[in-house]
Design a protein around this motif. Sequence first.
Motif, mmCIF file in Angstrom:
data_model
loop_
_atom_site.group_PDB
_atom_site.id
_atom_site.type_symbol
_atom_site.label_atom_id
_atom_site.label_comp_id
_atom_site.label_asym_id
_atom_site.label_seq_id
_atom_site.Cartn_x
_atom_site.Cartn_y
_atom_site.Cartn_z
ATOM 1 N N LYS A 81 0.789 -1.227 0.000
ATOM 2 C CA LYS A 81 0.000 0.000 0.000
ATOM 3 C C LYS A 81 0.826 1.284 0.000
ATOM 4 O O LYS A 81 0.457 2.240 -0.682
ATOM 5 C CB LYS A 81 -0.973 -0.003 1.180
ATOM 6 N N PRO A 82 1.958 1.311 0.727
ATOM 7 C CA PRO A 82 2.708 2.575 0.756
ATOM 8 C C PRO A 82 3.147 3.066 -0.619
ATOM 9 O O PRO A 82 3.405 4.257 -0.786
ATOM 10 C CB PRO A 82 3.934 2.241 1.616
ATOM 11 N N PHE A 366 3.763 10.454 -0.772
ATOM 12 C CA PHE A 366 4.390 9.427 0.031
ATOM 13 C C PHE A 366 3.837 9.568 1.436
ATOM 14 O O PHE A 366 3.843 10.649 2.001
ATOM 15 C CB PHE A 366 5.911 9.607 0.034
ATOM 16 N N VAL A 367 3.351 8.447 1.956
ATOM 17 C CA VAL A 367 2.705 8.483 3.263
ATOM 18 C C VAL A 367 3.632 9.168 4.263
ATOM 19 O O VAL A 367 3.208 9.908 5.118
ATOM 20 C CB VAL A 367 2.355 7.057 3.719
ATOM 21 N N ASP A 368 4.910 8.852 4.080
ATOM 22 C CA ASP A 368 5.954 9.488 4.860
ATOM 23 C C ASP A 368 5.863 11.016 4.921
ATOM 24 O O ASP A 368 6.128 11.622 5.935
ATOM 25 C CB ASP A 368 7.260 9.216 4.113
ATOM 26 N N VAL B 66 -11.433 3.980 21.126
ATOM 27 C CA VAL B 66 -10.058 4.455 21.268
ATOM 28 C C VAL B 66 -9.137 3.450 20.576
ATOM 29 O O VAL B 66 -9.253 2.250 20.793
ATOM 30 C CB VAL B 66 -9.671 4.568 22.756
ATOM 31 N N THR B 67 -8.276 3.972 19.692
ATOM 32 C CA THR B 67 -7.319 3.088 19.023
ATOM 33 C C THR B 67 -6.037 3.039 19.839
ATOM 34 O O THR B 67 -5.612 4.052 20.399
ATOM 35 C CB THR B 67 -7.008 3.613 17.617
ATOM 36 N N VAL B 68 -5.442 1.846 19.866
ATOM 37 C CA VAL B 68 -4.263 1.637 20.683
ATOM 38 C C VAL B 68 -3.143 1.070 19.829
ATOM 39 O O VAL B 68 -3.407 0.298 18.903
ATOM 40 C CB VAL B 68 -4.619 0.662 21.838
ATOM 41 N N GLY B 69 -1.913 1.468 20.135
ATOM 42 C CA GLY B 69 -0.784 0.887 19.420
ATOM 43 C C GLY B 69 0.483 1.073 20.220
ATOM 44 O O GLY B 69 0.435 1.545 21.363
ATOM 45 N N LEU B 70 1.620 0.695 19.639
ATOM 46 C CA LEU B 70 2.863 0.934 20.358
ATOM 47 C C LEU B 70 3.637 2.025 19.634
ATOM 48 O O LEU B 70 3.447 2.243 18.445
ATOM 49 C CB LEU B 70 3.676 -0.352 20.514
ATOM 50 N N ALA B 135 6.284 0.241 9.296
ATOM 51 C CA ALA B 135 5.922 1.210 8.263
ATOM 52 C C ALA B 135 5.332 2.457 8.899
ATOM 53 O O ALA B 135 5.747 3.568 8.608
ATOM 54 C CB ALA B 135 4.924 0.589 7.288
ATOM 55 N N ASN B 136 4.362 2.288 9.765
ATOM 56 C CA ASN B 136 3.827 3.412 10.517
ATOM 57 C C ASN B 136 3.033 2.903 11.713
ATOM 58 O O ASN B 136 1.908 2.440 11.568
ATOM 59 C CB ASN B 136 2.926 4.267 9.630
ATOM 60 N N PRO B 137 3.624 3.014 12.898
ATOM 61 C CA PRO B 137 2.964 2.441 14.083
ATOM 62 C C PRO B 137 1.696 3.200 14.478
ATOM 63 O O PRO B 137 0.935 2.704 15.307
ATOM 64 C CB PRO B 137 4.038 2.528 15.167
ATOM 65 N N TYR B 138 1.472 4.383 13.881
ATOM 66 C CA TYR B 138 0.311 5.177 14.291
ATOM 67 C C TYR B 138 -0.853 5.060 13.314
ATOM 68 O O TYR B 138 -1.954 5.492 13.613
ATOM 69 C CB TYR B 138 0.690 6.651 14.433
ATOM 70 N N GLU B 139 -0.574 4.550 12.101
ATOM 71 C CA GLU B 139 -1.662 4.450 11.126
ATOM 72 C C GLU B 139 -1.962 2.978 10.836
ATOM 73 O O GLU B 139 -2.670 2.351 11.596
ATOM 74 C CB GLU B 139 -1.299 5.208 9.841
#
Lengths: 397, 221, 251
Positions: A81-82, A366-368, B66-70, B135-139
């Motif tokens: 996906k990215p 870019f998602v970044d 509430v969404t939770v992650g690390l 890749a992205n711990p928040y999304e």
Amino acid sequence: MITRLIGKLTFWKALGIVFILGGLVSGAARFIFGLGATTHLSDSTPWGVWIGFDVVTGVGLAAGGFTLCGIVYIFNIKRFKPIVRPTVLTAFLGYLLVVVGLMFDLGRPWAIWHAIVMWNPHSVMFEVAWCVMLYTTVLALEFSPVLLERFHLTKALKVVKAITIPLVIAGILLSMLHQSSLGSLYLIVPEKMHPFWYSPMLPVFFFVSALAVGMGMTIVESYLSARAFNKTLETPLLKDLSRMMVGVASVYVMMRFLDMLHGNKFALVGWNMESGMLALEMALFFAIPLVVHNVRFGQTRLGMFLGAMSVVLGFVTNRLNVAMTSLERYYGNVYFPSIGELFVTAAVVSAGFWIFSLAVKHLPIFVDAHEEKDMVRLTPVMRPVVEEPRTAASAQA
Amino acid sequence: MVALAVILFAITLLTIDLVIQARQKKYPLMSPSLRSSEKADVVRMPKSVFFHPAHTWARMEGADSVTVGLDDFIQKAVGAIDKVYLPMIGQKVKQGDPVITVHHGDRKLMLVAPISGTVFALNNDVLDNPALIAANPYEEGWLFRLEPELLANSLSLLTIAENAVSWIRTEAMRFREFLAGQTLQHATLGATMLDGGVPVANSLEYLDDSSLRKFEDQFLR
Amino acid sequence: MSYALLIDLTGCVGCGECQRACQRSHGFPEVEAKNLNDKNFTCLDQHGDVFVRRMCQHCEQPACASVCPVGALEKTKAGAVNYSADKCIGCRYCMLACPYDIPKYEWASNNPRVRKCTMCYDERTSKGQPTACSEACPVGATLFGKRDELLAEAHKRIGENPDKYVHRIYGEKEAGGASVLYLTSVPFEKLGFKTTLGNEALPEKTWNVLSKLPDVVATAGVLFSAVYWITHRRDEVRAFEQKMNGKSNVN
């Protein structure tokens, strides 16, 4: 002032500016003096590099859009996906530029809308025209979330997101149709084309090679963007993509081999231009990427990039072989594009790069990109400050 | 002819590009921007999420969700996460309960729930492919959603925005000191740290089991 | 009723009257031209002592008309393959597709048209009158008439003089047949005629593929929807299993 401007120029920027200016001048000349005076097109070469490269090759190079959308949304392989957004953007730009290129080539570009109202369903060109129109619309919609996000149009965004899957399926179907139909364009000239490239299977060949080059282009543009815009490169993703690319290219080459075998075309292999071009095509599209993929170097970023680049070049060779090399013997004259034709083509490609880089700068491609403001550096920046040489030069001036 | 000319032209441009690249590598200072290799000492701290001192985060999605992650820090410290275990749907979790398990090879770490509530959704994509966390711990790398209980109470322990940023800086300092105090399994880490280099990424790989438990006690509880 | 031309090469003396009549009737300068171009729609090729008239064959199933995206070229009931400049977008696919390389382009113009023999459609054949070239031929080597009558006449000539004529009427079946028919005493392949085209009309090759596309689209559409359903169903199953196993994993 001027020195400062020159100082900012990189080799690529300078080349792009030369191409675009040259293209503008040549393009204007084409509309003022006509096709005959500004191109090397003639009654025995009705289709030149504008159709062969800008359209037939260009559409193929934009195949990454549907390939990747299919992988991510239909086959549900989400880790890709990215890279969907940059790929869809490239595809969208690619199709827009194909239309721009076509406007130079058409004898009566102002009548292009005729294809919408005057139908001839027996014409492959008619089908291609419709598919390209519809698919460009689909790509615009697939890309629209980026703009909608940027301008915070939540409602419209919801609507577009809701129809994502039908859009993606429509996009894949349309792409299957016109990618293969670009090959079908040449079905009507069986005895004009060299047997190496004429085959009743042309539409299938075109489709399968478009799949491979779709993945290749995704790798190439990911590498270049990572470099140009300092984005992290999704190396493991690209490794997988590279493996798939080599796989699809192998399937394609197998099909070409069988076609050559059953059509007794190997008898024509010899010390001639066609055989040379066929060998070049196969080396670039298949042999080199296969070797590169299987040695250590192929696992590095540069290796992956060069492997994919080879597939892209092999694809370009194939399309130009179909569109030009295969016809040279029949028409008996060797067409070489005029400087104007070359400038317009180079300008179209440069414009593509330029618009892409503008979009990356200003839109969340870019998602970044929109995360970077959330980044916190944990160590103090330890970067020596070095005056760049050109600063000294401009100071002197 | 045309095909050959186009390919030769493209190969020429490619070669020029490779030459330019090779020359630029000798002067890497010419491009003063963030390179991907340097990104390891950068952590993403979005201003819209609440951070628990034990490196998990919570984000309000609505009144009952509430969404939770690390967080990015722990994600980078652990290195590639191969496996994640989450609480089950319907389970009641309490703030500070260790309910998330992450695996890195044969190493295992437990992380706590940032707030109390009842779990109602899991991120199946992350269960399938834990690389999404990197890749992205928040999304796309979120872990689970819960219906919060005593939300105001829970939130009082969490930090957000500027507070979170200054907290993560102290955490990084503390982490450096922690690493310095441990017997390192691997010589290179020490060397890197002396260089003032990468302080976070993959560091845990070099710790032995007892250090890992200490790390869990000091940073994840 | 479909009209046609029968060109008996055994009768042609190469005087060039057909070319001049053609140029006159289209208002082109009268010049002796060896090639077709945008101001010359017919010419004579000399092979030994045989003159071959080259011109648009007005195919029964014209490749040019089948490939035109906007239908600017069409096979008329009168037999002529007619071009409408007001529809044309200038893609020049017709020029590539024509097996006889007939359509030519007004390269010098800024509003270019495709140019080729019109079989005098507007002025003559649409009203049942013969073409300018057939009227001008002093020896009757180019005959104008209804296609089936001309075919019958050609067969009659071959039948009456089996030793004189090659037993083949070029244009009867070649690439699906044409409205310009040739008779000769010298084998066609020696006169520069394409004899490798086969009898299948060229548009069939394209139509074989195009006609299958709706099926392909329908099948692929269902297939992709199915794949989508399966791959996303897996997620749901996974979620359910996770729920079942959840307790044992968190210990």
